[in-house]
Structures are given as structure tokens and as C-alpha cells.
Design a protein around this motif. Sequence first.
Motif, mmCIF file in Angstrom:
data_model
loop_
_atom_site.group_PDB
_atom_site.id
_atom_site.type_symbol
_atom_site.label_atom_id
_atom_site.label_comp_id
_atom_site.label_asym_id
_atom_site.label_seq_id
_atom_site.Cartn_x
_atom_site.Cartn_y
_atom_site.Cartn_z
ATOM 1 N N PHE A 1 43.203 46.599 34.544
ATOM 2 C CA PHE A 1 43.225 45.567 33.509
ATOM 3 C C PHE A 1 43.098 44.175 34.130
ATOM 4 O O PHE A 1 42.309 43.345 33.675
ATOM 5 C CB PHE A 1 44.524 45.685 32.705
ATOM 6 C CG PHE A 1 44.731 44.612 31.680
ATOM 7 C CD1 PHE A 1 44.280 44.773 30.377
ATOM 8 C CD2 PHE A 1 45.401 43.432 32.002
ATOM 9 C CE1 PHE A 1 44.467 43.777 29.429
ATOM 10 C CE2 PHE A 1 45.604 42.432 31.062
ATOM 11 C CZ PHE A 1 45.124 42.608 29.765
ATOM 12 N N LEU A 2 43.878 43.912 35.163
ATOM 13 C CA LEU A 2 43.862 42.588 35.783
ATOM 14 C C LEU A 2 42.585 42.357 36.588
ATOM 15 O O LEU A 2 42.014 41.257 36.559
ATOM 16 C CB LEU A 2 45.092 42.409 36.658
ATOM 17 C CG LEU A 2 46.416 42.319 35.885
ATOM 18 C CD1 LEU A 2 47.599 42.354 36.849
ATOM 19 C CD2 LEU A 2 46.471 41.066 35.023
ATOM 20 N N GLU A 3 42.142 43.361 37.306
ATOM 21 C CA GLU A 3 40.910 43.202 38.082
ATOM 22 C C GLU A 3 39.713 42.945 37.174
ATOM 23 O O GLU A 3 38.810 42.174 37.521
ATOM 24 C CB GLU A 3 40.677 44.432 38.958
ATOM 25 C CG GLU A 3 41.650 44.516 40.126
ATOM 26 C CD GLU A 3 41.623 45.856 40.838
ATOM 27 O OE1 GLU A 3 40.940 46.783 40.326
ATOM 28 O OE2 GLU A 3 42.284 45.987 41.882
ATOM 29 N N LEU B 1 47.707 43.402 27.566
ATOM 30 C CA LEU B 1 48.024 44.440 28.550
ATOM 31 C C LEU B 1 48.809 45.583 27.912
ATOM 32 O O LEU B 1 48.469 46.763 28.079
ATOM 33 C CB LEU B 1 48.821 43.831 29.708
ATOM 34 C CG LEU B 1 49.408 44.824 30.725
ATOM 35 C CD1 LEU B 1 48.311 45.655 31.371
ATOM 36 C CD2 LEU B 1 50.222 44.089 31.784
ATOM 37 N N LEU B 2 49.856 45.255 27.181
ATOM 38 C CA LEU B 2 50.719 46.308 26.630
ATOM 39 C C LEU B 2 50.038 47.092 25.515
ATOM 40 O O LEU B 2 50.228 48.306 25.403
ATOM 41 C CB LEU B 2 52.029 45.708 26.140
ATOM 42 C CG LEU B 2 52.932 45.109 27.230
ATOM 43 C CD1 LEU B 2 54.301 44.766 26.658
ATOM 44 C CD2 LEU B 2 53.085 46.047 28.418
ATOM 45 N N THR B 3 49.244 46.432 24.698
ATOM 46 C CA THR B 3 48.567 47.179 23.638
ATOM 47 C C THR B 3 47.529 48.137 24.219
ATOM 48 O O THR B 3 47.386 49.267 23.734
ATOM 49 C CB THR B 3 47.898 46.234 22.628
ATOM 50 O OG1 THR B 3 47.058 45.289 23.310
ATOM 51 C CG2 THR B 3 48.928 45.479 21.816
ATOM 52 N N GLU C 1 44.221 41.110 43.687
ATOM 53 C CA GLU C 1 45.481 41.709 44.143
ATOM 54 C C GLU C 1 45.735 41.312 45.596
ATOM 55 O O GLU C 1 44.839 41.403 46.439
ATOM 56 C CB GLU C 1 45.455 43.227 44.028
ATOM 57 C CG GLU C 1 46.774 43.851 44.443
ATOM 58 C CD GLU C 1 46.862 45.340 44.176
ATOM 59 O OE1 GLU C 1 47.985 45.893 44.267
ATOM 60 O OE2 GLU C 1 45.825 45.966 43.897
ATOM 61 N N VAL C 2 46.954 40.871 45.878
ATOM 62 C CA VAL C 2 47.311 40.432 47.227
ATOM 63 C C VAL C 2 48.622 41.089 47.644
ATOM 64 O O VAL C 2 49.318 41.710 46.845
ATOM 65 C CB VAL C 2 47.458 38.890 47.285
ATOM 66 C CG1 VAL C 2 46.140 38.212 46.951
ATOM 67 C CG2 VAL C 2 48.564 38.414 46.340
ATOM 68 N N ARG D 1 43.496 33.216 40.371
ATOM 69 C CA ARG D 1 44.116 34.311 39.615
ATOM 70 C C ARG D 1 44.569 35.377 40.601
ATOM 71 O O ARG D 1 43.741 36.044 41.230
ATOM 72 C CB ARG D 1 43.137 34.911 38.604
ATOM 73 C CG ARG D 1 42.665 33.917 37.560
ATOM 74 C CD ARG D 1 41.805 34.568 36.487
ATOM 75 N NE ARG D 1 41.323 33.578 35.533
ATOM 76 C CZ ARG D 1 40.687 33.870 34.403
ATOM 77 N NH1 ARG D 1 40.458 35.139 34.102
ATOM 78 N NH2 ARG D 1 40.290 32.908 33.592
ATOM 79 N N VAL D 2 45.863 35.521 40.749
ATOM 80 C CA VAL D 2 46.407 36.460 41.732
ATOM 81 C C VAL D 2 47.494 37.303 41.099
ATOM 82 O O VAL D 2 48.150 36.893 40.134
ATOM 83 C CB VAL D 2 46.977 35.724 42.972
ATOM 84 C CG1 VAL D 2 45.886 35.005 43.719
ATOM 85 C CG2 VAL D 2 48.084 34.764 42.583
ATOM 86 N N PHE D 3 47.674 38.498 41.659
ATOM 87 C CA PHE D 3 48.808 39.327 41.244
ATOM 88 C C PHE D 3 49.243 40.196 42.403
ATOM 89 O O PHE D 3 48.478 40.460 43.334
ATOM 90 C CB PHE D 3 48.465 40.183 40.024
ATOM 91 C CG PHE D 3 47.598 41.392 40.294
ATOM 92 C CD1 PHE D 3 48.157 42.653 40.494
ATOM 93 C CD2 PHE D 3 46.207 41.275 40.334
ATOM 94 C CE1 PHE D 3 47.360 43.768 40.720
ATOM 95 C CE2 PHE D 3 45.399 42.384 40.562
ATOM 96 C CZ PHE D 3 45.985 43.639 40.752
#
Length: 496
Positions: A187-189, A287-289, A195-196, A244-246
Amino acid sequence: MSDTPSDISHDQHAVRRQKLADLRAAGQDPFRANVATTHFSADAKALYVEGQDDVVSVTVAGRLVTFRVQGGSSFVKILDQQGQIQLYFRKDVLGEERYGVFKKLLDLGDIIGVTGTLFKTKTGEITVRVDSFTLVSKALRPLPEKWHGLSDAEQVYRQRYLDLIVNAESRARLLLRSKVVSHIRRFLEDRQFIEVETPVLENTAGGAAARPFVTHHNALNVDFFLRIATELRLKRLLVGGFDRVFEIGRIFRNEGVSRRHNPEFTMLEVYQAYSDYRGMMTLIRDLLTTLVRDVIRPADGSLKIKHAASGEEIDFGGEWREVRYKDLITQATGDAEWFARSKGEKVAGAEKLGLYVDPKWEEFEITNEIFSKKIEPTLIQPTFITHLPKELCPLAKLNAEDPSVLDVFELTIGGMEVAPAYSEQNDPDVQRQMFEAQAGEEQQNIDHDFLLALEHGMPPAGGMGVGIDRLCILLTGAESIRDVILFPQLRPADAK
């Protein structure tokens, strides 16, 4: 006198060791064997074409979990990571010697590989007609009884491997956790988040108000802290130009253990430049839906799941309420002037609600106790609680209209906080003041390098944390955080 369970287990252990010795004496050491599988169980069964028995050949492997011998033929089932598949052994196919090995030397719990063809039994079960088999691991200890042998919660957590073998519900819940994490990453990508990985060992325990674990680095001869949050490292990356990082990482807090707390847990933290706390509202709702729709997949095609504790349906497709923290407190206390009251009046008000108040608590802590005990547990449907008091988070931006509160939200679902988020403080001078106010006399705990980074300029941003374990409690209906962690922390078995 009848045998006790421990006596029976000891006897079976001896019998199984003798079987292993017999196999080795015959030149068949299972621990030196292997099998090249072609499919997992569910994938293999999906290959079957109705009416076409013994056409498709497969090689599957797994642990023997049922064993039904009927003279010259036998039905067994094996378990792999996708589930169970039935196998059909016949003496006239395997030959008398190999069929004898199968009957006499194999036990429940052994791991075997088989090659054969798919067919459907008279009862409609897709099955492998076994042409050959290989024993690849001999189980020297028996499995616990399916319904009665692993009923002790302590044993479930301490011997999770046995729980995963005999408890389909646990296995499904923990597999679902992996799917949840995988979905979050995709979802985030898809939204261009990077991603780090950031350090687990930190010089300063920052990013949250929590007691850290302390360890010592021998080569450097300095103490380090296991991280209590990833926030300050990730925001340094915003300074560095990663917009944008996660990170999905392990967090360590040396605090209590409860149904919702484990000293080691998994946290998603996500930061987006040129966004704010309202941007995070959109992100978490999307994200949650999608998680409910694509991973949980309610049978009725809706976006509703059942809240385990209350039995109420949580509707992720309905209205997500937004309400200010102050309004909830005013409603719970019945006092429109609550925030103007003295500390003594707040103590009395909290005690009137049946709450314990520590005399050392600050006024905002008394108020937050009312929220956590009297308000949060009642919020079953998705609720954004906004504009919390500034004392609760020194890393968020102060609200422009009311500097006593922050531009933040706490998303509460199922009576527990799932995701806090805020408009990130990027003014280095204000950030320093808020750090100093929180640290009090312990100024050495301030992360001065982070403040230095802010002085180089950090873009406006929204940031959010999502407790993966709590999210999985919510989505799976688990009773405890330990039920969604493969190996939760436990006191050593021999500790007194």
C-alpha cells in the motif's frame, strides 16, 4: 494404577527412538533424506480437474496429523503452511516392504514427502494417490492431543511451534498477521513511500515518553538504549530529502505487560512531507479500508468486522467520527468548565468517577486518566480524537488558533488506540522549548543532534504511528497481544 500423561509421553518417546534405530539399522536415516516438493497443499488441490482422476502428478510434503490404517490401504493427512491434504497409501502400489515401513515405523508428527496423482474420493475430498514416499524427519516426541493437550496458555506461548501444529485458529491468525504487514508495505510503496531501516541501538531514548532498556557496547565502552520509537531518525530523513518514508520495526519499552502491552512490539511509522495530520487521516482510512476489503475479506462483501469483546460490528465503510478531545472530556465529566478547574477540583472530579489519582500526577495526566478509563473503551466505531493537550506530545505542531492544543489525532477503534498522528513540528526553536519543558531537570535526555538537523530545515509534514500488534488484535478478534505475536516475552520456565 493408570499411567500419567508424563509416563505415556515418556513411553512413546522410547518407542519412537527404537523406531528410529530400526530405520537406521536398515540403512534409512530420515535426517539425511530430503524431498523436492512441487506444490503446497492448497496449490496442489487447486490443480485437480473435475472428472480427471490420476492425471495430475504432484510432490507434496508435510507433517502427519491424522493416520487411519485399513489393512492393505490407508488414509493419512499431512499439514504444511497452507493447510492439510489427504494422502492415500496402498500396499499393492508401494509394495509390501515399503508399505510395511509406512505402517510400522511412521507416527503422528513425522514429516514425510510423497509423489502421486490427484483424485477425488467418494466423499468428495481431493487426495493424492501415493506412488512413493520419503520420511524426512522422525518426530521423537508425540504431538499434544488436539483439543486437550495444549490448553495451558503458558505452554501455548512457550511452545508456539506445537500450538501452530495443533491449533488451526492460531495458525490462521498468525498467517493473517503476515498478510497484514505485506499489504501495508505494498500500500505504501504504491504511494511512493520508501521503506528504510534505522538503528535499534540509540545514544538517546527519544521520540516517545517511555522507559527504555539499557545495554552496554563493550568496544565503545558506552551505554546504549534499545529504541523506544523510530520517529526522530525518520524525520532526519525528511531533512535529508526523502519526502515519503516508513519503517516497520521492533520497538522496546521497559514497562508493564498486559492484554494490550508487550515490552517488545512492532510499530509502523510513516512520514510524508508537505502533508499534515489531516493528510494522515486520509492515509490511515484508505489503508484500513483496503486491509479489511483485500485481506480480511468479510464473507458478506461489506467492510464490517465483528468486535470480539462487545459483539458489535465495526463498520470501516461507514462514517468515521471526528471529535475534539476537550469535548469528550467535558461530556464524560459533565463539567463544561473542566479545563479551567484547579488541580484539586480535577482530583475530586476524577475520584467522583471512581478513578484512582496519584498525588504526583500533573493536571493533564489526571484528565488523560479519565479519557483512557472512561472514554476510550467506549469508542468502538472508527473515531478520530483531535486537538489533544500540548503536554501529551512535544513533537507536534501547536494549533494556530488555540496553542494549548496540538494539531493531532488519535484514531481509536474497538475501544483502543490504533494510530496516533500529527502535523510535525518543524520549527527548531519551538521544538527545543517543548523538549526542554518535557525533560525538566533531565536535559541530558534531549536529542540535540535532532535539533541540529531541524536547524538545517525540515519540510512541513504529517507523521503517524500504527501499532501492528494492536491492529492485528482488532482485525483477528484475538483476546490478547500475545495471541498475535509468534514468540511473546515470558518469564524463564525455571524462574521462581
